[in-house]
Design a protein around this motif. Structure first.
Motif, PDB file in Angstrom:
ATOM      1  N   ALA A  36       0.822  -1.211   0.000  1.00 23.57           N
ATOM      2  CA  ALA A  36       0.000   0.000   0.000  1.00 23.57           C
ATOM      3  C   ALA A  36       0.857   1.262   0.000  1.00 23.57           C
ATOM      4  O   ALA A  36       0.476   2.284  -0.589  1.00 23.57           O
ATOM      5  N   GLU A  37       2.024   1.208   0.641  1.00 24.96           N
ATOM      6  CA  GLU A  37       2.909   2.368   0.668  1.00 24.96           C
ATOM      7  C   GLU A  37       3.598   2.583  -0.670  1.00 24.96           C
ATOM      8  O   GLU A  37       3.928   3.731  -1.032  1.00 24.96           O
ATOM      9  N   LYS A  44       1.215   4.098 -14.112  1.00 22.26           N
ATOM     10  CA  LYS A  44       0.224   3.309 -14.842  1.00 22.26           C
ATOM     11  C   LYS A  44       0.901   2.649 -16.036  1.00 22.26           C
ATOM     12  O   LYS A  44       1.726   3.244 -16.704  1.00 22.26           O
ATOM     13  N   GLY A  45       0.529   1.405 -16.291  1.00 19.19           N
ATOM     14  CA  GLY A  45       1.121   0.671 -17.399  1.00 19.19           C
ATOM     15  C   GLY A  45       2.152  -0.340 -16.975  1.00 19.19           C
ATOM     16  O   GLY A  45       2.593  -1.146 -17.796  1.00 19.19           O
ATOM     17  N   VAL A  46       2.583  -0.294 -15.696  1.00 19.36           N
ATOM     18  CA  VAL A  46       3.488  -1.321 -15.176  1.00 19.36           C
ATOM     19  C   VAL A  46       2.869  -1.924 -13.924  1.00 19.36           C
ATOM     20  O   VAL A  46       1.985  -1.337 -13.306  1.00 19.36           O
ATOM     21  N   GLU A  47       3.343  -3.098 -13.557  1.00 22.05           N
ATOM     22  CA  GLU A  47       2.826  -3.799 -12.388  1.00 22.05           C
ATOM     23  C   GLU A  47       3.934  -3.967 -11.350  1.00 22.05           C
ATOM     24  O   GLU A  47       5.079  -4.259 -11.692  1.00 22.05           O
ATOM     25  N   LEU A  48       3.568  -3.788 -10.101  1.00 24.40           N
ATOM     26  CA  LEU A  48       4.493  -4.029  -9.012  1.00 24.40           C
ATOM     27  C   LEU A  48       4.836  -5.516  -8.974  1.00 24.40           C
ATOM     28  O   LEU A  48       3.963  -6.368  -9.121  1.00 24.40           O
ATOM     29  N   GLU A  49       6.120  -5.823  -8.800  1.00 23.31           N
ATOM     30  CA  GLU A  49       6.551  -7.222  -8.731  1.00 23.31           C
ATOM     31  C   GLU A  49       6.772  -7.650  -7.277  1.00 23.31           C
ATOM     32  O   GLU A  49       7.047  -6.819  -6.405  1.00 23.31           O
ATOM     33  N   ARG A  54       6.062 -10.664  -1.461  1.00 25.39           N
ATOM     34  CA  ARG A  54       6.364  -9.345  -0.910  1.00 25.39           C
ATOM     35  C   ARG A  54       7.013  -8.459  -1.957  1.00 25.39           C
ATOM     36  O   ARG A  54       7.909  -8.902  -2.682  1.00 25.39           O
ATOM     37  N   PRO A  55       6.588  -7.179  -2.048  1.00 28.78           N
ATOM     38  CA  PRO A  55       7.357  -6.230  -2.853  1.00 28.78           C
ATOM     39  C   PRO A  55       8.609  -5.808  -2.085  1.00 28.78           C
ATOM     40  O   PRO A  55       8.660  -5.930  -0.851  1.00 28.78           O
ATOM     41  N   TYR A 217       9.142   9.480   1.870  1.00 27.98           N
ATOM     42  CA  TYR A 217       8.205   9.068   0.827  1.00 27.98           C
ATOM     43  C   TYR A 217       7.074   8.202   1.383  1.00 27.98           C
ATOM     44  O   TYR A 217       6.351   7.557   0.625  1.00 27.98           O
ATOM     45  N   GLY A 218       6.950   8.181   2.690  1.00 30.95           N
ATOM     46  CA  GLY A 218       5.866   7.419   3.302  1.00 30.95           C
ATOM     47  C   GLY A 218       6.112   5.940   3.399  1.00 30.95           C
ATOM     48  O   GLY A 218       5.177   5.164   3.603  1.00 30.95           O
ATOM     49  N   LEU A 219       7.387   5.521   3.267  1.00 31.35           N
ATOM     50  CA  LEU A 219       7.742   4.114   3.410  1.00 31.35           C
ATOM     51  C   LEU A 219       8.365   3.903   4.787  1.00 31.35           C
ATOM     52  O   LEU A 219       9.289   4.636   5.168  1.00 31.35           O
ATOM     53  N   TYR A 220       7.886   2.929   5.502  1.00 30.09           N
ATOM     54  CA  TYR A 220       8.383   2.673   6.846  1.00 30.09           C
ATOM     55  C   TYR A 220       9.049   1.299   6.855  1.00 30.09           C
ATOM     56  O   TYR A 220       8.387   0.269   6.876  1.00 30.09           O
ATOM     57  N   LEU A 221      10.374   1.340   6.821  1.00 28.84           N
ATOM     58  CA  LEU A 221      11.182   0.133   6.713  1.00 28.84           C
ATOM     59  C   LEU A 221      11.786  -0.219   8.062  1.00 28.84           C
ATOM     60  O   LEU A 221      11.880   0.627   8.960  1.00 28.84           O
TER      61      LEU A 221
END
Length: 244
Positions: A36-37, A44-49, A54-55, A217-221
């Motif tokens: 979601a993050e 648009k036009g590509v897919e998350l792998e 897990r991404p 960037y709103g990513l919490y690692l």
């Protein structure tokens, strides 16, 4: 380099490469991420792998030296600079690649050129890299919409052994990528092909001192990356990005 392409997941692109870069003292840091993050940054036009459901995201600080256009010597004022990438992994029609959330760089000229001609989200940052007896000290700092986007680490190779990632492994999935995807402000999608020999990897010794880049960037690692490697040098050929 062009004679050796059997390691690529798809054939070399047609036409001529237009730029050569050499990446030096590169640290790879990899984390599993939250879908979601990440999705707001996937064009648009590509897919998350995903790898095993897990991404992933990766950071890579390095020294870019030299940068040369085809048939020219290193570019004045932009032939050497520091760069720090934050990226994730995507594909289009079965062609795997990467998508950058940001590319921090110490050269204003390189930032302007990459944003204009490659539609990549380069941003200028205050950066410094110094090799000392205890390792490689790398620092980057920028403010984005009032938020600090900073990175500071001490790293070096853990030993002299160089290896290539095993096909099918997580490290191979993360590193052996041969194109990038980016979108312009109108949402048009572009793809840029690259080529290099298989990544020469070493185990890395890393001490992260500051790392707010992903958080900006709103990513919490997690505090520590799940996978780390070091590369002394990688020569890379780049083709002009094309709209897809």
């Amino acid at each position: 380099m062009l004679r050796h392409s059997q390691h690529r997941p798809f054939p070399l692109p047609g036409g001529f490469w237009v730029m050569k870069q050499v990446w030096n003292d590169l640290l790879f840091l990899h984390w599993p991420a939250d879908e979601a993050e990440l999705l707001p940054y996937v064009p648009k036009g590509v897919e998350l792998e995903y790898y095993e459901g897990r991404p992933w995201v990766s950071m890579s600080p390095f020294i870019l030296s030299p940068l040369m256009l085809r048939g020219t010597p290193p570019l004045p004022f932009a032939g050497r600079f520091l760069e720090l990438n934050l990226r994730t992994y995507v594909s289009r029609n079965g062609v795997p690649g990467i998508c950058f959330l940001t590319l921090e760089a110490s050269s204003r000229l390189a930032v302007a050129g990459a944003r204009m001609f490659a539609h990549l989200p380069y941003q200028y940052a205050l950066m410094k890299a110094v090799r000392q007896e205890d390792g490689f000290h790398y620092n980057s700092e920028r403010r984005r919409f009032g938020r600090e986007a900073a990175f500071s680490a001490l790293y070096d190779p853990a030993d002299d052994a160089v290896f290539h990632a095993e096909p099918g492994s997580l490290v191979h999935w993360l590193t052996e990528r041969y194109c990038l995807y980016a979108a312009d402000r109108k949402g048009n999608l572009y793809r840029g092909h690259i080529h290099h020999l298989p990544w020469p990897l070493q185990s890395a010794r890393v001490r992260l001192e500051t790392n707010t880049l992903a958080q900006s960037y709103g990513l919490y690692l997690s505090a520590e990356p799940a996978v780390t490697t070091y590369t002394t040098r990688l020569d890379v050929l780049l083709w002009a990005v094309q709209r897809v």
